[in-house]
Design a protein around this motif. Structure first.
Motif, PDB file in Angstrom:
ATOM      1  N   GLU A  15      32.627  52.207  25.652  1.00 31.98           N
ATOM      2  CA  GLU A  15      32.180  53.799  25.893  1.00 31.98           C
ATOM      3  C   GLU A  15      30.926  53.626  25.440  1.00 31.98           C
ATOM      4  N   SER A  16      30.531  53.251  24.472  1.00 31.04           N
ATOM      5  CA  SER A  16      28.984  53.494  24.038  1.00 31.04           C
ATOM      6  C   SER A  16      27.932  52.880  24.739  1.00 31.04           C
ATOM      7  N   HIS A  17      28.329  51.798  25.604  1.00 28.53           N
ATOM      8  CA  HIS A  17      27.466  51.058  26.449  1.00 28.53           C
ATOM      9  C   HIS A  17      27.360  52.088  27.790  1.00 28.53           C
ATOM     10  N   LEU A  18      28.450  52.643  28.283  1.00 26.35           N
ATOM     11  CA  LEU A  18      28.313  53.224  29.382  1.00 26.35           C
ATOM     12  C   LEU A  18      27.440  54.612  29.368  1.00 26.35           C
ATOM     13  N   GLN A  19      27.614  55.182  27.833  1.00 26.25           N
ATOM     14  CA  GLN A  19      26.819  56.458  27.549  1.00 26.25           C
ATOM     15  C   GLN A  19      25.346  55.985  27.524  1.00 26.25           C
ATOM     16  N   TYR A  20      25.040  54.872  27.024  1.00 28.43           N
ATOM     17  CA  TYR A  20      23.577  54.436  27.089  1.00 28.43           C
ATOM     18  C   TYR A  20      23.015  54.214  28.644  1.00 28.43           C
ATOM     19  N   ALA A  21      23.962  53.631  29.523  1.00 30.87           N
ATOM     20  CA  ALA A  21      23.699  53.355  31.041  1.00 30.87           C
ATOM     21  C   ALA A  21      23.513  54.801  31.306  1.00 30.87           C
ATOM     22  N   VAL A  22      24.197  55.787  31.334  1.00 30.57           N
ATOM     23  CA  VAL A  22      24.085  57.061  32.002  1.00 30.57           C
ATOM     24  C   VAL A  22      22.831  57.693  31.523  1.00 30.57           C
ATOM     25  N   ASP A  23      22.392  57.561  30.099  1.00 33.05           N
ATOM     26  CA  ASP A  23      21.311  58.072  29.728  1.00 33.05           C
ATOM     27  C   ASP A  23      20.060  57.493  30.231  1.00 33.05           C
ATOM     28  N   PHE A  24      20.261  56.234  30.294  1.00 32.12           N
ATOM     29  CA  PHE A  24      19.064  55.480  30.878  1.00 32.12           C
ATOM     30  C   PHE A  24      18.934  55.757  32.310  1.00 32.12           C
ATOM     31  N   VAL A  98      20.949  47.189  44.159  1.00 31.31           N
ATOM     32  CA  VAL A  98      20.638  47.328  42.707  1.00 31.31           C
ATOM     33  C   VAL A  98      19.305  46.959  42.326  1.00 31.31           C
ATOM     34  N   ASP A  99      18.754  47.728  41.415  1.00 36.58           N
ATOM     35  CA  ASP A  99      17.385  47.284  40.799  1.00 36.58           C
ATOM     36  C   ASP A  99      17.779  46.581  39.461  1.00 36.58           C
ATOM     37  N   LEU A 100      18.787  46.880  38.816  1.00 41.23           N
ATOM     38  CA  LEU A 100      18.972  46.273  37.280  1.00 41.23           C
ATOM     39  C   LEU A 100      20.430  46.414  37.135  1.00 41.23           C
ATOM     40  N   ILE A 101      20.777  45.371  36.405  1.00 38.55           N
ATOM     41  CA  ILE A 101      22.309  45.553  35.685  1.00 38.55           C
ATOM     42  C   ILE A 101      22.148  45.847  34.169  1.00 38.55           C
ATOM     43  N   LEU A 102      22.869  46.624  33.805  1.00 37.01           N
ATOM     44  CA  LEU A 102      23.090  46.973  32.249  1.00 37.01           C
ATOM     45  C   LEU A 102      24.359  46.304  31.643  1.00 37.01           C
ATOM     46  N   LEU A 103      24.140  45.123  30.840  1.00 32.98           N
ATOM     47  CA  LEU A 103      25.171  44.478  30.151  1.00 32.98           C
ATOM     48  C   LEU A 103      25.190  44.604  28.610  1.00 32.98           C
ATOM     49  N   GLU A 104      26.447  44.490  28.471  1.00 33.97           N
ATOM     50  CA  GLU A 104      26.949  44.590  26.983  1.00 33.97           C
ATOM     51  C   GLU A 104      26.795  43.092  26.727  1.00 33.97           C
ATOM     52  N   PRO A 105      26.426  42.813  25.319  1.00 38.68           N
ATOM     53  CA  PRO A 105      26.025  41.481  24.622  1.00 38.68           C
ATOM     54  C   PRO A 105      27.479  40.668  24.747  1.00 38.68           C
ATOM     55  N   ARG A 106      28.558  41.503  24.138  1.00 35.60           N
ATOM     56  CA  ARG A 106      29.954  40.752  24.334  1.00 35.60           C
ATOM     57  C   ARG A 106      30.750  41.609  25.057  1.00 35.60           C
ATOM     58  N   THR A 107      31.288  41.426  26.119  1.00 32.74           N
ATOM     59  CA  THR A 107      32.324  42.066  26.791  1.00 32.74           C
ATOM     60  C   THR A 107      33.651  42.212  26.072  1.00 32.74           C
ATOM     61  N   ASN A 108      34.211  40.751  25.750  1.00 36.70           N
ATOM     62  CA  ASN A 108      35.407  40.600  25.299  1.00 36.70           C
ATOM     63  C   ASN A 108      35.591  39.586  24.050  1.00 36.70           C
ATOM     64  N   SER A 109      34.271  39.355  23.537  1.00 38.95           N
ATOM     65  CA  SER A 109      34.683  38.431  22.264  1.00 38.95           C
ATOM     66  C   SER A 109      34.538  39.200  21.031  1.00 38.95           C
ATOM     67  N   ILE A 110      35.705  38.683  20.232  1.00 43.46           N
ATOM     68  CA  ILE A 110      35.723  39.429  18.917  1.00 43.46           C
ATOM     69  C   ILE A 110      35.109  38.620  17.849  1.00 43.46           C
ATOM     70  N   LYS A 111      34.282  37.751  17.939  1.00 44.83           N
ATOM     71  CA  LYS A 111      33.652  37.159  16.942  1.00 44.83           C
ATOM     72  C   LYS A 111      32.498  37.609  16.492  1.00 44.83           C
ATOM     73  N   ASP A 112      32.196  38.169  15.299  1.00 45.42           N
ATOM     74  CA  ASP A 112      31.079  38.870  14.877  1.00 45.42           C
ATOM     75  C   ASP A 112      29.726  38.051  15.010  1.00 45.42           C
ATOM     76  N   GLU A 113      29.946  36.587  14.961  1.00 44.15           N
ATOM     77  CA  GLU A 113      28.720  35.872  15.011  1.00 44.15           C
ATOM     78  C   GLU A 113      28.202  35.627  16.251  1.00 44.15           C
ATOM     79  N   VAL A 114      28.930  36.119  17.464  1.00 40.30           N
ATOM     80  CA  VAL A 114      28.438  35.804  18.710  1.00 40.30           C
ATOM     81  C   VAL A 114      27.568  36.982  19.277  1.00 40.30           C
ATOM     82  N   TYR A 115      26.268  36.684  19.893  1.00 40.79           N
ATOM     83  CA  TYR A 115      25.407  37.733  20.327  1.00 40.79           C
ATOM     84  C   TYR A 115      25.863  37.904  21.939  1.00 40.79           C
ATOM     85  N   LEU A 116      25.590  36.806  22.597  1.00 38.33           N
ATOM     86  CA  LEU A 116      26.022  36.890  24.063  1.00 38.33           C
ATOM     87  C   LEU A 116      27.444  36.179  24.252  1.00 38.33           C
TER      88      LEU A 116
END
Length: 265
Positions: A15-24, A98-116
């Protein structure tokens, strides 16, 4: 920048990611495609046709997801696609221009140490689509300072810099260039052409084993709002590209949006 795509997964940050995408997208007056890609794995002897069920459920999920977001002033289009993630995403981006994709770093990982996570890492590693990785929980704000890190400034693909140009023009950004001399340095690698030079305010030179290490050394002093890197087969973040999963301990800029350009050559 006229068309931006957001792949939606099942992360808590969606949800937070999509709001950023909309604002961007709003800042650029761009159309935003909110997309979910699904695949169907059937067992032998299965009689039920599940494609249309999954498509309907996916569309319902996306519409409910978008309904939670303030989309005022932005044209948002929801779409679902069936197929393998990378191949289907590339086809969708081509079809939708499409000119650009907006990605979340972790779409389904629950590990805090993971960036991508594996999904976002796979998209970054295996596609050739310009992408913006937005940190989890990151609130939209204008991009004033940009650091672009390169080991070679040679640009043969004229369109490669377009996303960077669009962002600089929109926000009147200051773009600083970091040129990193690695053991694989070639004589002409630091020859900056007119197209790139026209975007740059200051240039810093560094000597490091990899471009990645050069960024770790210099990004804090630049305090950028955006880090810009280039996707090459054996280029930036060579160490990190070995696996689709990238750990935070290997990339200390996990609080910074990262623009990944298509190959410049």
């Amino acid at each position: 920048m006229k068309s931006i795509l957001v792949p939606v997964g099942s992360s808590k940050n969606a949800e937070s990611h999509l709001q950023y995408a909309v604002d961007f997208a709003r800042a650029f007056g761009a159309k935003l495609y909110v997309v979910q890609i699904y695949n169907v794995y059937t067992k032998a002897g299965t009689m039920i046709k599940v494609d249309h069920i999954l498509e309907r459920e996916s569309l319902t999920f996306l519409k409910n997801h978008v309904a939670k977001i303030d989309t005022k002033g932005v044209e948002v289009v929801v779409k679902t696609f069936k197929g393998k993630l990378v191949d289907t995403l590339e086809l969708a981006c081509k079809a939708l221009d499409v000119d650009l994709i907006l990605l979340e770093p972790r779409t389904n990982s629950i590990k805090d140490e993971v960036y991508l996570g594996k999904t976002s890492g796979k998209i970054i590693k295996q596609t050739n689509i310009p992408s913006l990785i937005v940190p989890e929980g990151y609130a939209y704000r204008p991009i004033i300072y940009i650091l672009i890190a390169l080991k070679s400034a040679i640009i043969k693909n004229e369109d490669a810099l377009d996303p960077l140009k669009s962002i600089k023009d929109q926000f009147k950004s200051i773009v600083n260039l970091l040129l990193v001399k690695t053991p694989f340095h070639n004589e002409n690698d630091f020859n900056v052409g007119e197209d790139l030079a026209s975007l740059i305010t200051n240039t810093t030179y560094s000597e490091n084993p990899t471009t990645f290490q050069g960024v770790l050394e210099h990004h804090k002093e630049n305090k950028p709002d955006l880090l810009c890197v280039v996707r090459r087969k054996r280029g930036f973040f060579t160490k990190l590209w070995e696996s689709n999963t990238i750990l935070k301990k290997d990339f200390h800029s996990s609080s910074l949006p990262v623009l990944v350009l298509s190959g410049l050559k």
